[in-house]
Every structure is written in C-alpha cells, then in structure tokens.
Design a protein around this motif. Structure first.
Motif, PDB file in Angstrom:
ATOM      1  N   ALA A 224      18.643  30.843  14.354  1.00 42.48           N
ATOM      2  CA  ALA A 224      19.092  30.461  15.691  1.00 42.48           C
ATOM      3  C   ALA A 224      20.579  30.721  15.899  1.00 42.48           C
ATOM      4  CB  ALA A 224      18.787  28.992  15.942  1.00 42.48           C
ATOM      5  N   GLY A 225      21.309  30.987  14.813  1.00 37.94           N
ATOM      6  CA  GLY A 225      22.725  31.304  14.945  1.00 37.94           C
ATOM      7  C   GLY A 225      23.675  30.346  14.257  1.00 37.94           C
ATOM      8  N   ALA A 226      23.153  29.410  13.473  1.00 34.89           N
ATOM      9  CA  ALA A 226      24.027  28.470  12.768  1.00 34.89           C
ATOM     10  C   ALA A 226      24.763  29.171  11.629  1.00 34.89           C
ATOM     11  CB  ALA A 226      23.219  27.298  12.229  1.00 34.89           C
ATOM     12  N   SER A 227      26.072  28.933  11.532  1.00 37.84           N
ATOM     13  CA  SER A 227      26.860  29.496  10.434  1.00 37.84           C
ATOM     14  C   SER A 227      26.599  28.752   9.135  1.00 37.84           C
ATOM     15  CB  SER A 227      28.351  29.428  10.785  1.00 37.84           C
ATOM     16  OG  SER A 227      28.614  30.009  12.043  1.00 37.84           O
ATOM     17  N   ARG A 228      26.506  27.445   9.243  1.00 38.41           N
ATOM     18  CA  ARG A 228      26.210  26.610   8.082  1.00 38.41           C
ATOM     19  C   ARG A 228      25.227  25.527   8.497  1.00 38.41           C
ATOM     20  NH1 ARG A 228      29.953  26.748   3.873  1.00 38.41           N
ATOM     21  NH2 ARG A 228      28.417  25.451   2.809  1.00 38.41           N
ATOM     22  N   VAL A 229      24.342  25.172   7.579  1.00 44.50           N
ATOM     23  CA  VAL A 229      23.372  24.112   7.823  1.00 44.50           C
ATOM     24  C   VAL A 229      23.549  23.052   6.737  1.00 44.50           C
ATOM     25  CG1 VAL A 229      20.940  23.505   8.071  1.00 44.50           C
ATOM     26  CG2 VAL A 229      21.751  25.734   8.864  1.00 44.50           C
ATOM     27  N   VAL A 230      23.728  21.812   7.167  1.00 52.80           N
ATOM     28  CA  VAL A 230      23.967  20.713   6.234  1.00 52.80           C
ATOM     29  C   VAL A 230      22.786  19.761   6.276  1.00 52.80           C
ATOM     30  CG1 VAL A 230      25.483  18.793   5.626  1.00 52.80           C
ATOM     31  CG2 VAL A 230      26.454  20.905   6.567  1.00 52.80           C
ATOM     32  N   SER A 231      22.194  19.533   5.123  1.00 56.58           N
ATOM     33  CA  SER A 231      21.077  18.598   5.008  1.00 56.58           C
ATOM     34  C   SER A 231      21.529  17.376   4.208  1.00 56.58           C
ATOM     35  CB  SER A 231      19.882  19.263   4.313  1.00 56.58           C
ATOM     36  OG  SER A 231      18.902  18.294   3.975  1.00 56.58           O
ATOM     37  N   PRO A 232      21.571  16.192   4.834  1.00 57.01           N
ATOM     38  CA  PRO A 232      21.963  14.988   4.086  1.00 57.01           C
ATOM     39  C   PRO A 232      21.090  14.745   2.863  1.00 57.01           C
ATOM     40  CG  PRO A 232      21.930  14.543   6.442  1.00 57.01           C
ATOM     41  CD  PRO A 232      21.320  15.901   6.254  1.00 57.01           C
ATOM     42  N   ILE A 233      19.800  15.078   2.985  1.00 54.75           N
ATOM     43  CA  ILE A 233      18.890  14.874   1.850  1.00 54.75           C
ATOM     44  C   ILE A 233      19.266  15.786   0.686  1.00 54.75           C
ATOM     45  CG2 ILE A 233      16.506  15.059   1.066  1.00 54.75           C
ATOM     46  CD1 ILE A 233      15.607  14.289   3.863  1.00 54.75           C
ATOM     47  N   SER A 234      19.417  17.087   0.976  1.00 52.79           N
ATOM     48  CA  SER A 234      19.759  18.046  -0.073  1.00 52.79           C
ATOM     49  C   SER A 234      21.131  17.754  -0.664  1.00 52.79           C
ATOM     50  CB  SER A 234      19.727  19.471   0.492  1.00 52.79           C
ATOM     51  OG  SER A 234      18.435  19.807   0.930  1.00 52.79           O
ATOM     52  N   THR A 235      22.081  17.401   0.221  1.00 59.53           N
ATOM     53  CA  THR A 235      23.431  17.096  -0.252  1.00 59.53           C
ATOM     54  C   THR A 235      23.425  15.884  -1.167  1.00 59.53           C
ATOM     55  OG1 THR A 235      24.360  17.998   1.787  1.00 59.53           O
ATOM     56  CG2 THR A 235      25.780  16.573   0.481  1.00 59.53           C
ATOM     57  N   GLY A 236      22.650  14.863  -0.776  1.00 57.23           N
ATOM     58  CA  GLY A 236      22.564  13.671  -1.612  1.00 57.23           C
ATOM     59  C   GLY A 236      21.938  13.947  -2.966  1.00 57.23           C
ATOM     60  N   VAL A 237      20.868  14.741  -2.969  1.00 55.78           N
ATOM     61  CA  VAL A 237      20.212  15.088  -4.237  1.00 55.78           C
ATOM     62  C   VAL A 237      21.162  15.886  -5.117  1.00 55.78           C
ATOM     63  CG1 VAL A 237      18.356  16.439  -5.279  1.00 55.78           C
ATOM     64  CG2 VAL A 237      17.877  14.994  -3.296  1.00 55.78           C
ATOM     65  N   ASN A 238      21.882  16.853  -4.531  1.00 58.06           N
ATOM     66  CA  ASN A 238      22.825  17.665  -5.303  1.00 58.06           C
ATOM     67  C   ASN A 238      23.932  16.810  -5.902  1.00 58.06           C
ATOM     68  OD1 ASN A 238      21.429  20.027  -4.767  1.00 58.06           O
ATOM     69  ND2 ASN A 238      22.665  20.542  -2.976  1.00 58.06           N
ATOM     70  N   GLN A 239      24.410  15.839  -5.115  1.00 57.82           N
ATOM     71  CA  GLN A 239      25.479  14.982  -5.616  1.00 57.82           C
ATOM     72  C   GLN A 239      24.993  14.107  -6.772  1.00 57.82           C
ATOM     73  OE1 GLN A 239      27.240  12.413  -2.693  1.00 57.82           O
ATOM     74  NE2 GLN A 239      29.047  12.008  -3.936  1.00 57.82           N
ATOM     75  N   ILE A 240      23.779  13.577  -6.645  1.00 51.01           N
ATOM     76  CA  ILE A 240      23.219  12.776  -7.739  1.00 51.01           C
ATOM     77  C   ILE A 240      23.053  13.630  -8.990  1.00 51.01           C
ATOM     78  CG2 ILE A 240      21.168  11.512  -8.505  1.00 51.01           C
ATOM     79  CD1 ILE A 240      20.809  10.586  -5.600  1.00 51.01           C
ATOM     80  N   THR A 241      22.571  14.876  -8.805  1.00 52.33           N
ATOM     81  CA  THR A 241      22.407  15.779  -9.944  1.00 52.33           C
ATOM     82  C   THR A 241      23.742  16.049 -10.621  1.00 52.33           C
ATOM     83  OG1 THR A 241      20.538  16.859  -8.838  1.00 52.33           O
ATOM     84  CG2 THR A 241      21.580  18.061 -10.647  1.00 52.33           C
ATOM     85  N   GLN A 242      24.790  16.287  -9.820  1.00 53.13           N
ATOM     86  CA  GLN A 242      26.112  16.543 -10.388  1.00 53.13           C
ATOM     87  C   GLN A 242      26.645  15.302 -11.113  1.00 53.13           C
ATOM     88  OE1 GLN A 242      27.658  19.503 -10.461  1.00 53.13           O
ATOM     89  NE2 GLN A 242      25.848  20.342  -9.432  1.00 53.13           N
ATOM     90  N   LEU A 243      26.356  14.119 -10.561  1.00 46.63           N
ATOM     91  CA  LEU A 243      26.791  12.884 -11.223  1.00 46.63           C
ATOM     92  C   LEU A 243      26.109  12.695 -12.567  1.00 46.63           C
ATOM     93  CD1 LEU A 243      26.912  10.439  -8.177  1.00 46.63           C
ATOM     94  CD2 LEU A 243      28.840  11.095  -9.610  1.00 46.63           C
ATOM     95  N   LEU A 244      24.862  13.177 -12.651  1.00 45.47           N
ATOM     96  CA  LEU A 244      24.123  13.052 -13.915  1.00 45.47           C
ATOM     97  C   LEU A 244      24.535  14.097 -14.946  1.00 45.47           C
ATOM     98  CD1 LEU A 244      20.531  12.377 -12.504  1.00 45.47           C
ATOM     99  CD2 LEU A 244      22.054  10.731 -13.599  1.00 45.47           C
ATOM    100  N   THR A 245      24.892  15.271 -14.462  1.00 46.28           N
ATOM    101  CA  THR A 245      25.192  16.372 -15.393  1.00 46.28           C
ATOM    102  C   THR A 245      26.692  16.598 -15.600  1.00 46.28           C
ATOM    103  OG1 THR A 245      25.058  17.964 -13.548  1.00 46.28           O
ATOM    104  CG2 THR A 245      23.052  17.561 -14.819  1.00 46.28           C
ATOM    105  N   ARG A 246      27.496  16.423 -14.552  1.00 47.80           N
ATOM    106  CA  ARG A 246      28.939  16.638 -14.665  1.00 47.80           C
ATOM    107  C   ARG A 246      29.690  15.496 -13.964  1.00 47.80           C
ATOM    108  NH1 ARG A 246      27.081  22.036 -14.130  1.00 47.80           N
ATOM    109  NH2 ARG A 246      27.049  21.887 -11.872  1.00 47.80           N
TER     110      ARG A 246
END
Length: 334
Positions: A224-246
C-alpha cells in the motif's frame, strides 16, 4: 496572557453573581417564612417567581409587610439576576471568540509547517509519540476525530486537526505535501491500511510508518506504500528474545535511549549535491572531524546498508550516514 486575564475576570464575575443569587434566594426564603409564616417550599417558590419577574400569581395573599418585602426583593433580585446573566453571556461570547481565533491561529501555524510529522491517532501510541516529538523539538500535527481527545489537545496546546485521517481533505489540511513523515496509528489495521493507501496516493515522497496489530498484514501495508511497518507483537517478541539471549546489550541500548544524562545520540546525515563528502571515501571525508561523530553504518540509495564500513568506502549521492556523537557538539558546515 491578556485573554487569560479577561477569562479569569469573567469567571470571577460569574462566581460572584452565583453567590449573590444564592444569597438572595436564602434571604427571600427566610424573609417570607418570618413575615408571612409560610413553609420553606412556599417561601422559596415565592422568592424564585419574584426575582425572575415571571408574573405568576402570589402563592398566598400578602400582608403589608410582605408587600414591602416583595418590593425590596424585586429591586435587589432583578439587579443581581441581570448582573449574573450579563457576566455569563459575556463569558460565553468571549470563550466562543477565543476558540475561533485560537483555532484559526492553529490552522495557520499548521499550514506553514514544513518537514513535519503527521501523527494519525491520539490513542496510547499517539500520546507517547507526541510526548517524544515535543521532547525532541520536532514539528508535528495530530489528526484524530475523537472529541475527548480534541479537548485534551486543546488544553495542552497540541497542534491538531479534528477529523477523519483517512479522508484526503483532512490530510491536505495537515499540509501533507510538505510533511516529512506520517504515522498511521489508528485503532484498526483496516483504517491504517486505508490511510496508508490514501496518503501514499497524495504524496509518493512521504515516508509512512504504519502500526499493524496483526503481523500477517505487514506485506499488505508495504504494498500500500508504507515505508516501515511496526508490529507491537513482533517487536515485543523480539525484545524478549534479545533479553533472553543478549541481556547486557539490551540493557545498554535501553540505558542510552532512556537516560537523558548520557550524552550520546544517533544521527543521520544525507550526502547531497552540495556536500563536501560527495565522491570521497570515509577516510578522505574526515567524518569524525567534520561531523564530530563516529559512523556505524552507511545506507545506500538503492536501499542496502553497509554496517561498520571501512575507511575506503566511497560516499555517493543519496547515501545516508548513520553515526553516534555527543549531542552538545554543534554541527559544522559541510
């Protein structure tokens, strides 16, 4: 400041008038009870119809003392009522004029904005974005059709447009053609998707950042033309993963981002036609001395990004340097 003083004076007048009306009602009620021996309800009703001069027949026949008291009550009560209603009408008129002039001034300010951010939606995401933009000193305007949200923004002095963000007319009122970016943070993915389509159709150069609730819709937003798409769910999961690994890396990044006392910021610098860095290598450009910053990545015009670039990398037109620096150092002329 002058308008605020006038409003304060009018409010004080209304308060004084209200207090005077209450005093007249109490005085009249007690007076009829004492002079005529009436009950509280009859005395209060007689006081109301007297000071309001509606011309209704007396509740009970009056004695000579009662007629004299009624005459005095009419003179005093009518004066108080006239004063109070006058102050109330003046306050409402002043408020209407102030709202009209304030709205006109705000729309004029929005029309003159350039390279600003358009935030569509003043919900949880929108309010946080507004706070961050104000802290960063970035020009912005909010679009929201919620009346309560509009009242809050009026009280806070936040530039905003009440209306449907998916409508072309509303976006044009936000000076979309001169905007740098648009944030689609409406309540549903369907609204945000339609907003993205509308905004990208009006301005192909606009950077659109869309919030998506369902990560499966990300591809639709890009189409549709979005430059960036932000998903709170995906962002939250990624942050939890980073907290667990790094965890220590995440702690460091969050500390730099949240602690205002840490003098470190990430900047972007685009290589334009007039840049002295154009067609030079990073070593030749002397970025550290020129920008006072350390380059950590170079984003090329074709969309690719080179992380930790070497000193031999040559800078081309449209490249963007991503660097970190001390924020108290002023930029030098490039």
């Amino acid at each position: 400041m002058h308008t605020k003083l006038i409003n304060d004076q009018l409010r004080a007048g209304i308060r004084n008038g209200g207090g005077a009306i209450l005093a007249i009602l109490i005085f009249g009620t007690v007076g009829y009870m004492q002079l005529e021996g009436w009950g509280a309800l009859d005395a209060f009703y007689m006081t109301v119809i007297t000071i309001s001069t509606v011309g209704i027949t007396e509740v009970h026949p009056l004695s000579d003392a009662g007629r004299m008291f009624t005459s005095l009550l009419i003179f005093g009560g009518v004066g108080v009522m006239a004063y109070s209603l006058g102050r109330f009408a003046e306050f409402m008129f002043q408020r209407s004029v102030t709202n009209v002039l304030g709205r006109r001034s705000m729309m004029k300010k929005i029309a003159s904005m350039k390279q600003h951010i358009i935030i569509c939606g003043y919900g949880r995401t929108g309010t946080r974005l507004v706070s961050e933009m104000m802290s960063a000193g970035k020009p912005f305007v909010v679009i929201d059709d919620n009346e309560d949200a509009a009242k809050r923004m009026d009280q806070l002095g936040i530039p905003h447009i009440p209306g449907d963000a998916t409508e072309e007319e509303t976006l044009e009122q936000a000076n979309l053609q001169q905007a740098e970016s648009l944030v689609a943070a409406l309540g549903t993915d369907a609204d945000n998707l339609f907003l993205t389509l509308t905004a990208s159709g009006l301005s192909s150069e606009l950077r659109i950042i869309a919030r998506v609730h369902d990560p499966d819709n990300t591809r639709k937003f890009h189409k549709a033309g979005a430059s960036r798409v932000v998903s709170p769910i995906s962002t939250g999961v990624n942050q939890i993963t980073q907290l667990l690994t790094r965890p220590y890396v995440v702690d460091l990044v969050e500390l730099v981002a949240s602690d205002k006392s840490i003098a470190l910021e990430v900047i972007e610098h685009e290589i334009g036609d007039n840049s002295t860095m154009l067609n030079q290598s990073l070593a030749e450009a002397r970025v550290r001395q020129t920008l006072g910053a350390l380059v950590i990545a170079v984003k090329h015009n074709d969309g690719t990004t080179a992380f930790d670039p070497g000193p031999e990398m040559r800078l081309r037109l449209g490249d963007t340097l991503v660097a970190i620096r001390q924020p108290d150092e002023s930029d030098q002329s490039i």
